[in-house]
Each structure stands twice: as C-alpha cells, then as structure tokens.
Design an enzyme around this catalytic site. Structure first.
Site, PDB file in Angstrom:
ATOM      1  N   THR A  16      -3.243   5.311  -3.691  1.00 16.46           N
ATOM      2  CA  THR A  16      -2.490   4.117  -3.304  1.00 16.46           C
ATOM      3  C   THR A  16      -1.158   4.487  -2.666  1.00 16.46           C
ATOM      4  O   THR A  16      -0.734   3.858  -1.686  1.00 16.46           O
ATOM      5  CB  THR A  16      -2.267   3.208  -4.525  1.00 16.46           C
ATOM      6  N   LYS A  37      -8.661  -2.932  -0.230  1.00 15.96           N
ATOM      7  CA  LYS A  37      -9.083  -2.259  -1.466  1.00 15.96           C
ATOM      8  C   LYS A  37     -10.402  -2.929  -1.837  1.00 15.96           C
ATOM      9  O   LYS A  37     -10.442  -3.928  -2.547  1.00 15.96           O
ATOM     10  CB  LYS A  37      -8.038  -2.451  -2.570  1.00 15.96           C
ATOM     11  N   ASP A  58      -3.282  -2.302  -6.873  1.00 13.54           N
ATOM     12  CA  ASP A  58      -3.356  -1.490  -5.659  1.00 13.54           C
ATOM     13  C   ASP A  58      -3.441  -2.373  -4.422  1.00 13.54           C
ATOM     14  O   ASP A  58      -2.791  -2.104  -3.400  1.00 13.54           O
ATOM     15  CB  ASP A  58      -4.576  -0.566  -5.712  1.00 13.54           C
ATOM     16  N   GLY A 120     -10.410   3.649  -1.422  1.00 15.64           N
ATOM     17  CA  GLY A 120     -11.510   3.650  -2.367  1.00 15.64           C
ATOM     18  C   GLY A 120     -11.024   3.620  -3.808  1.00 15.64           C
ATOM     19  O   GLY A 120      -9.820   3.524  -4.082  1.00 15.64           O
TER      20      GLY A 120
END
Length: 241
Positions: A16, A37, A58, A120
């Site tokens: 992140t 995300k 995130d 990811g």
C-alpha cells in the site's frame, strides 16, 4: 502499459505504501491515473455518493493518494470485514469471490483513465478460491507486476521465489521495489545486510530493482511524491507508470 499490478513477497511488506506513492507521484505530474484494491479484508463500513459499503483501509488510502472520485464498487469491489486471508474470509461470509465482477470493475476504470494502479492482497499465490489465486487475477487483468519486498534479512529467498513463481505462471514483472515496512535494526551489520541484498538482487533478479524506500509514515501526498522520486528515481517511476 495501461497500468501496474502491485504485489508483494508477503503480507505487510508495504504494497500500500508503494502503490500510494506511485499514485501520488502520477498525480503530481499531471498523469490521469485510477487506483484499485480489487479484493481486500479487514474493511469498515463507509457511506457516501449514495453507497454504503465495506471498504478496506488500503482502498481508502489509495483513493486519497490519487484524489479518486470513482465509486467504491469500482475501487474496492470485494471486501470482507474480518481481517484474514481472502479465501477464509469469503468462506466465513458465505460469499465466494467472483473474479468476473472484479475484472468488469477494472475494465470500467481502464476505459475512464489513462492507467490503473492495482494493489493485490498478500502474495501471488494467496488463494481466492479452491482453484484461483491472486496470480490468476493479475493474469486476467493483463497488467505487468511490480513486486514489493522487504529490504532486510530473508528477502533474497522470498523475492527470488516470487520472481520464479511469476515466470513459471507467465506473468511479466516490470520491477522490484525494496521497502522498509518498519525501522531497520540499528547497527552497522544491518546496513551491510541491506546493501548486500540490494546488490545481490540487482545481479540475480533479471528485472530493475529500486530502493530501498526508508520507513516514513505520515507523509502527505505532495511530500510523498517527492519522497518516492528521491529514493526510486524518475526513470524507474516513469517505467512503472
């Protein structure tokens, strides 16, 4: 290149931090970039724009870094409240992860923006179902990978394993970023380990290796853009974005 898929050697390596820094740098240079995300856990309920959804920290950080106005259903289409591995969270919620919906959200962002930064969850082989992993999602999105790795002891094995996995699966790796996800241990030996890790990976990785990024929490977006350019270099950032 219409974007980048930011993955990591493990959970908690700083994906992140790197993805937000890329987004902030793109915005500072006037680049039209979206953030995503696609699958997350440990989310919180947010309201806004007519939506009430569970959204991950995130995703919130990515949206702030990019100044995104896109709806959460595109930025963070799949999110579970329990902070655990995605497949386990999906099983406990009795809500299987459907990659088709995630890919459709990505395609919408791709049509609206010049590029998309996708972060990811976990590493490449983090399972999303009994038959699919995060690597399958990266393959379906068709994006090159940016691999985030720790800078300290143990990173050689973890990084080279991740690179070997990507190669075996036919995924292209655009580069590696070494990151300090926490302050490094004090002392000369720690500095030597980090320096020799960088040297070894630049020799063995077969892709550009940048960093390490120092541990710097709390940067605003303007300072974050300058910080990441100072430590990764403009040429590397241009190549990744």
């Amino acid at each position: 290149m219409s974007g980048i898929f930011v993955t990591g050697t493990d959970t908690g390596v700083g994906k992140t931090v790197v993805a937000c820094a890329l987004a902030a740098w793109c915005c500072a240079r006037g680049k039209d970039v979206a953030v995503m995300k696609p699958i997350a856990t440990g989310g919180q309920v947010v309201r806004g724009g007519g939506e009430r959804r569970v959204v991950s920290e995130d995703a919130l950080a990515l949206a702030r870094a990019a100044g995104s106005q896109e709806p959460w259903r595109l930025v963070n289409p799949v999110c579970f409240q329990e902070p655990m591995a995605p497949w386990a969270a999906a099983q406990r919620a009795r809500r299987p992860i459907r990659l088709a919906g995630v890919v459709a959200a990505f395609r919408t962002l791709q049509r609206r923006h010049a590029s998309v930064i996708v972060e990811g969850a976990g590493g490449l082989l983090a399972p999303l179902s009994a038959h699919e992993t995060m690597a399958d999602l990266a393959e379906r999105l068709g994006l090159p990978l940016l691999l985030v790795a720790r800078a300290g002891l143990g990173t050689l094995n973890h990084t080279l394993l991740s690179l070997a996995c990507a190669k075996r699966l036919g995924l292209r790796v655009a580069g590696v970023v070494l990151n300090h996800h926490e302050p490094p241990p004090p002392g000369r030996l720690s500095s030597v380990i980090i320096r020799t890790n960088v040297e070894a990976l630049r020799l063995l990785a077969g892709v550009p290796v940048a960093g390490p990024l120092p541990f710097r929490p709390g940067l605003d977006e303007r300072r974050r853009a300058a910080w990441v350019e100072a430590h990764l270099g403009r040429r590397f950032l241009e190549r990744m974005t």
